[in-house]
Write an enzyme that holds these catalytic residues in place. Structure first.
Site, PDB file in Angstrom:
ATOM      1  N   LYS A   1       8.524  -2.646  14.262  1.00  0.00           N
ATOM      2  CA  LYS A   1       9.178  -2.061  13.093  1.00  0.00           C
ATOM      3  C   LYS A   1      10.131  -0.941  13.499  1.00  0.00           C
ATOM      4  O   LYS A   1      11.255  -0.846  13.002  1.00  0.00           O
ATOM      5  CB  LYS A   1       8.128  -1.518  12.119  1.00  0.00           C
TER       6      LYS A   1
ATOM      7  N   GLY B   1      -5.265  -4.113   4.769  1.00  0.00           N
ATOM      8  CA  GLY B   1      -4.428  -5.183   4.242  1.00  0.00           C
ATOM      9  C   GLY B   1      -5.054  -6.555   4.354  1.00  0.00           C
ATOM     10  O   GLY B   1      -5.016  -7.357   3.418  1.00  0.00           O
ATOM     11  N   ARG B   2      -5.674  -6.865   5.494  1.00  0.00           N
ATOM     12  CA  ARG B   2      -6.239  -8.198   5.698  1.00  0.00           C
ATOM     13  C   ARG B   2      -7.553  -8.392   4.947  1.00  0.00           C
ATOM     14  O   ARG B   2      -8.116  -9.481   4.972  1.00  0.00           O
ATOM     15  CB  ARG B   2      -6.418  -8.455   7.187  1.00  0.00           C
TER      16      ARG B   2
ATOM     17  N   LYS C   1       0.831  -1.202   0.000  1.00  0.00           N
ATOM     18  CA  LYS C   1       0.000   0.000   0.000  1.00  0.00           C
ATOM     19  C   LYS C   1       0.868   1.255   0.000  1.00  0.00           C
ATOM     20  O   LYS C   1       0.681   2.163  -0.806  1.00  0.00           O
ATOM     21  CB  LYS C   1      -0.941  -0.001   1.200  1.00  0.00           C
TER      22      LYS C   1
ATOM     23  N   GLU D   1      -5.352  -9.549  14.255  1.00  0.00           N
ATOM     24  CA  GLU D   1      -4.922  -8.183  13.972  1.00  0.00           C
ATOM     25  C   GLU D   1      -6.092  -7.211  14.100  1.00  0.00           C
ATOM     26  O   GLU D   1      -5.903  -6.047  14.436  1.00  0.00           O
ATOM     27  CB  GLU D   1      -4.316  -8.088  12.567  1.00  0.00           C
TER      28      GLU D   1
ATOM     29  N   HIS E   1      -4.496 -36.703  14.801  1.00  0.00           N
ATOM     30  CA  HIS E   1      -3.364 -37.497  15.278  1.00  0.00           C
ATOM     31  C   HIS E   1      -2.335 -36.621  15.979  1.00  0.00           C
ATOM     32  O   HIS E   1      -1.181 -37.023  16.135  1.00  0.00           O
ATOM     33  CB  HIS E   1      -2.728 -38.239  14.100  1.00  0.00           C
TER      34      HIS E   1
ATOM     35  N   GLU F   1       9.924  -5.393   4.442  1.00  0.00           N
ATOM     36  CA  GLU F   1      10.145  -6.693   3.825  1.00  0.00           C
ATOM     37  C   GLU F   1       9.896  -6.637   2.320  1.00  0.00           C
ATOM     38  O   GLU F   1      10.693  -7.155   1.523  1.00  0.00           O
ATOM     39  CB  GLU F   1       9.231  -7.746   4.463  1.00  0.00           C
TER      40      GLU F   1
END
Length: 552
Positions: A512, A267-268, A206, A353, A384, A212
């Site tokens: 950050k 974002g999500r 954005k 978030e 399992h 990253e």
């Protein structure tokens, strides 16, 4: 901590909780033989069976009233019409507009949003057509084969979830790749798997400043140059989705290859926007529109259905019931479909978030529990592993089991066993196996009394674990879209009841900021590190510096 804000329905719910706290679920089914039919509803191709919950019809009425006490109706309207409900950032939240098939009059700051959305979809379709037809080629004239998504968080998790779920719809000859984090191994492995002459990189950011994504994009740009890509051929290999068009162009993406992203797209929730470009590139715009259609069908259900028959509302208030009354601290999501293996990871960001907040939307400290820990995985694998804790552990963990009636990707016998396991786990969690039954079985098998006394308590399964059974006929683009939208709306409803802002994420910022500072110390020239550093950092900075000095 208090249970919840002082809603009018709260005292009645507290009284109901005390009455039901220790009631076996089997008693509820004995009193209500038709409970499964009465506590099931359908919407947008999904069926929710919530009969295996520690509630009665009257408790459900109280929980629904709780949502109305929290003014869910006006809040829902504000969400859908583009009001700035993200108050801390003064932003609208309009992921629902991205999948609306019509042209509703939705405005943000006096500007209609639907024309821009339609234009963006048209640009996406044109790009997809060029890739799929072979018109878009790399610098040596070879058609694009590798599609590499460079992003993190919401620019990755939802996209991966969708593409894994829609694997049967993926186009032959194209391969999807992801470059996600700053681990150099992640980058190196992806670059080793692709042909630079046939690769298109999609940079999803954005702000075009996410660390990253920026580092990986720069590394890929340099790598492409080293592989022989001429500077004038960048437009054949780089596309960007960003609200910072200038920065994307400055980076080197051709202006015609920058697709828009608006500040009202979180974002999500961004897989519905151009951030999700990899989805139609890998499947086709027709499939992407079917995905959107399923989400829109759930949007319409959420908008129009009465609260007592509203699937997102029901799921939300059940979560409130266990988090704020029973003290449950986590929620397990168990898809009985391997194609949905990444869905719990997507939900972790979506839910945690959004609702992992300790202050109200007016800035006051909350006095009640908010977002739970979300976790899970493919159900048959979990049987399992961690299902042991679900069945016999000391923690109460509500479970969502997601299943399909028809999984046609394999032998019918496998399909039958898969659905049988889903139902079996729902039953075992809800009803268990009482110690008296274990003792009777062991006695019939001839065990000595001492052995029975020792093993029966260990073999007993207490049950009374709440389970939602969420079933679709088939996992298709429409039902997948509805499933994702269902959880989006569930999270929103819970945020309304908890009186928190589900659409900011200030908690991700501190790491950050600290990372920037620590990076400067790690790569600085002063040795030893500055004395004013916190004591927990200095030893590791010294060790890191010394290690890399030895390795030079």
């Amino acid at each position: 901590m208090t249970t919840l804000p002082p809603y009018p329905s709260l005292p009645g719910l507290q009284q109901s909780f005390r009455a039901l706290e220790h009631s076996p679920m089997s008693d509820l089914f004995e009193k209500e033989p038709d409970r499964c039919r009465q506590m099931s509803l359908q919407a947008a191709g999904l069926t929710l069976d919530y009969s295996r919950h520690r509630i009665t019809a009257s408790v459900l009425e109280q929980l629904v009233q709780l949502s109305e006490d929290a003014h869910l109706g006006p809040c829902r309207q504000a969400l859908l019409q583009g009001d700035p409900i993200n108050q801390s950032e003064d932003r609208a939240v309009l992921h629902t507009a991205l999948r609306h098939p019509g042209d509703p009059d939705i405005q943000v700051a006096g500007q209609a949003v639907m024309p821009a959305i339609r234009q963006c979809l048209s640009t996406m379709e044109k790009l997809c057509d060029q890739i799929h037809s072979g018109q878009w080629v790399g610098w040596t004239g070879k058609p694009i084969k590798h599609l590499i998504n460079i992003g993190i968080g919401g620019s990755f998790l939802g996209i991966r979830t969708v593409l894994e779920a829609l694997a049967p719809w993926q186009r032959p000859g194209l391969q999807a790749h992801y470059i996600v984090n700053v681990d150099p191994t992640d980058l190196a492995n992806t670059l080793a798997a692709i042909d630079p002459e046939c690769s298109l990189f999609i940079i999803c950011s954005k702000s075009f400043a996410t660390l990253e994504t920026r580092l990986n994009a720069e590394a890929v740009r340099d790598w492409m140059r080293q592989q022989g890509m001429p500077e004038e051929a960048r437009k054949r290999h780089f596309v960007a989705i960003s609200s910072n068009r200038e920065q994307a162009v400055r980076f080197g993406v051709d202006a015609d290859n920058v697709l828009p992203l608006w500040d009202w797209v979180g974002g999500r929730y961004s897989l519905w926007s151009a951030i999700g470009l990899l989805i139609p590139l890998m499947t086709g715009m027709d499939v992407f529109r079917r995905l959107q259609a399923g989400a829109f069908a759930m949007d319409e259900h959420f908008r129009t259905a009465e609260p007592a028959a509203n699937m997102p509302v029901i799921m939300a208030v059940l979560g409130i019931w266990y988090s704020n009354f029973f003290g449950a601290q986590s929620q397990a999501v168990l898809p009985y479909a391997s194609q949905l293996s990444s869905f719990p990871s997507h939900l972790q960001q979506l839910d945690m978030e959004s609702n992992g907040k300790r202050t109200t939307n007016t800035g006051h400290a909350v006095e009640w529990e908010t977002g739970p820990v979300i976790w899970g995985g493919v159900g048959t694998n979990g049987q399992h592993a961690y299902h042991q804790l679900l069945h016999q552990g000391t923690r109460l963990i509500p479970v969502d089991i997601i299943a399909t009636l028809d999984n046609t990707s394999g032998p019918g016998l496998h399909r039958d066993w898969l659905f049988a396991h889903a139902l079996a786990q729902a039953q075992a969690l809800a009803f268990g196996c009482p110690e008296s039954e274990v003792r009777a079985r062991m006695a019939a098998q001839g065990y000595e009394q001492g052995v029975i006394d020792c093993l029966a308590p260990q073999k007993a399964i207490p049950g009374n674990r709440p389970v939602s059974l969420l079933v679709m006929d088939k996992l298709e683009p429409e039902t997948l879209g509805a499933l994702i939208a269902l959880y989006e709306h569930k999270v929103f409803v819970q945020g309304v009841i908890w009186q928190i802002n589900s659409f900011d994420q200030f908690g991700v910022e501190l790491g950050k900021v600290l990372g920037d500072s620590i990076f400067e110390h790690l790569t600085g020239t002063q040795t030893p590190p500055e004395p004013d550093l916190p004591p927990g950092l200095s030893p590791w900075i010294e060790r890191y510096r010394a290690f890399h000095k030895r390795c030079v």
